[in-house]
Design a protein around this motif. Sequence first.
Motif, PDB file in Angstrom:
ATOM      1  N   PHE A  35       0.763  -1.188   0.138  1.00 23.61           N
ATOM      2  CA  PHE A  35       0.088  -0.061   0.076  1.00 23.61           C
ATOM      3  C   PHE A  35       1.062   1.272  -0.191  1.00 23.61           C
ATOM      4  N   TYR A  37       0.336   5.210   1.264  1.00 19.09           N
ATOM      5  CA  TYR A  37      -0.554   6.199   1.707  1.00 19.09           C
ATOM      6  C   TYR A  37      -0.014   7.874   1.809  1.00 19.09           C
ATOM      7  N   PHE A  47      -5.436   6.839   1.748  1.00 19.68           N
ATOM      8  CA  PHE A  47      -4.991   5.694   0.781  1.00 19.68           C
ATOM      9  C   PHE A  47      -4.774   6.196  -0.487  1.00 19.68           C
ATOM     10  N   TYR A  50      -3.095   0.265  -4.212  1.00 27.38           N
ATOM     11  CA  TYR A  50      -2.729  -0.880  -3.615  1.00 27.38           C
ATOM     12  C   TYR A  50      -2.165  -2.144  -4.729  1.00 27.38           C
ATOM     13  N   PHE A  91       3.910   7.254   2.717  1.00 27.85           N
ATOM     14  CA  PHE A  91       4.311   6.038   3.338  1.00 27.85           C
ATOM     15  C   PHE A  91       3.915   4.912   2.558  1.00 27.85           C
ATOM     16  N   ARG A  95       0.990  -5.407   4.250  1.00 26.25           N
ATOM     17  CA  ARG A  95       0.227  -6.396   4.855  1.00 26.25           C
ATOM     18  C   ARG A  95       0.729  -7.953   4.704  1.00 26.25           C
ATOM     19  N   PHE A 104       0.087  -4.766   9.733  1.00 26.42           N
ATOM     20  CA  PHE A 104       0.521  -3.811   8.821  1.00 26.42           C
ATOM     21  C   PHE A 104       1.836  -3.510   9.170  1.00 26.42           C
ATOM     22  N   TYR A 105       2.662  -3.219   8.467  1.00 26.15           N
ATOM     23  CA  TYR A 105       4.248  -2.644   8.736  1.00 26.15           C
ATOM     24  C   TYR A 105       4.284  -1.761   7.694  1.00 26.15           C
ATOM     25  N   PHE A 106       4.710  -0.413   8.374  1.00 20.60           N
ATOM     26  CA  PHE A 106       5.116   1.001   7.719  1.00 20.60           C
ATOM     27  C   PHE A 106       6.223   1.286   7.592  1.00 20.60           C
ATOM     28  N   GLY A 107       6.828   1.891   6.319  1.00 24.50           N
ATOM     29  CA  GLY A 107       8.148   2.417   6.318  1.00 24.50           C
ATOM     30  C   GLY A 107       8.097   3.919   7.077  1.00 24.50           C
TER      31      GLY A 107
END
Lengths: 116, 114
Positions: A35, A37, A47, A50, A91, A95, A104-107
């Motif tokens: 994803f 964002y 959002f 995807y 970002f 998932r 979920f993991y974000f940068g």
Amino acid sequence: AQKITQTQPGMFVQEKEAVTLDCTYDTSDPSYGLFWYKQPSSGEMIFLIYQGSYDQQNATEGRYSLNFQKARKSANLVISASQLGDSAMYFCAMREGWGTGNQFYFGTGTSLTVIP
Amino acid sequence: NAGVTQTPKFQVLKTGQSMTLQCAQDMNHEYMSWYRQDPGMGLRLIHYSVGAGITDQGEVPNGYNVSRSTTEDFPLRLLSAAPSQTSVYFCASSYSYQGTYEQYFGPGTRLTVT
């Protein structure tokens, strides 16, 4: 190891030009989703786009496209024809797994500034 | 639809105080999550829920409790606030549409612990 890596803390682009924001990911799960964002200075998370791990084609949404290179584990966001309103934090997120829903993991994000 | 709502928008606590951050969604989403956002760190998952009565820990759960008694509500409790919990907190909800699990975020709560 970091699950999501964004190596560009800040980027500048001229209005109307295209820009690529880099994202690499790390997972051994064959099922995952990627994803992007946008977070403007007002703070909300918006959002953008995807890409599923099994999707054959790169995702596109208007001026946004996702350059998905599975073998290199990269999911770069391309913004075409940049506008002043594109100035924001971006970002990348992942998932992992199927049916987990919310792991979920974000940068750490890339700050994009569009120059008139 | 109001989407995902969070209250309060801003909060200042003293060290040791407890409080609850409220989160509600009216989209009948099965999944809900809490994140914290710190400068230079991106968003980190605190706790999440896959349905009413079911919760699990994320990446940074220490110092926080959650419960999910209804589909709509997912409050986050700070048991004894510490300055390290100064952050912006986001609640999100999602549903499984063709495996996408797109997340809808609330507007955030800015918490300062002194």
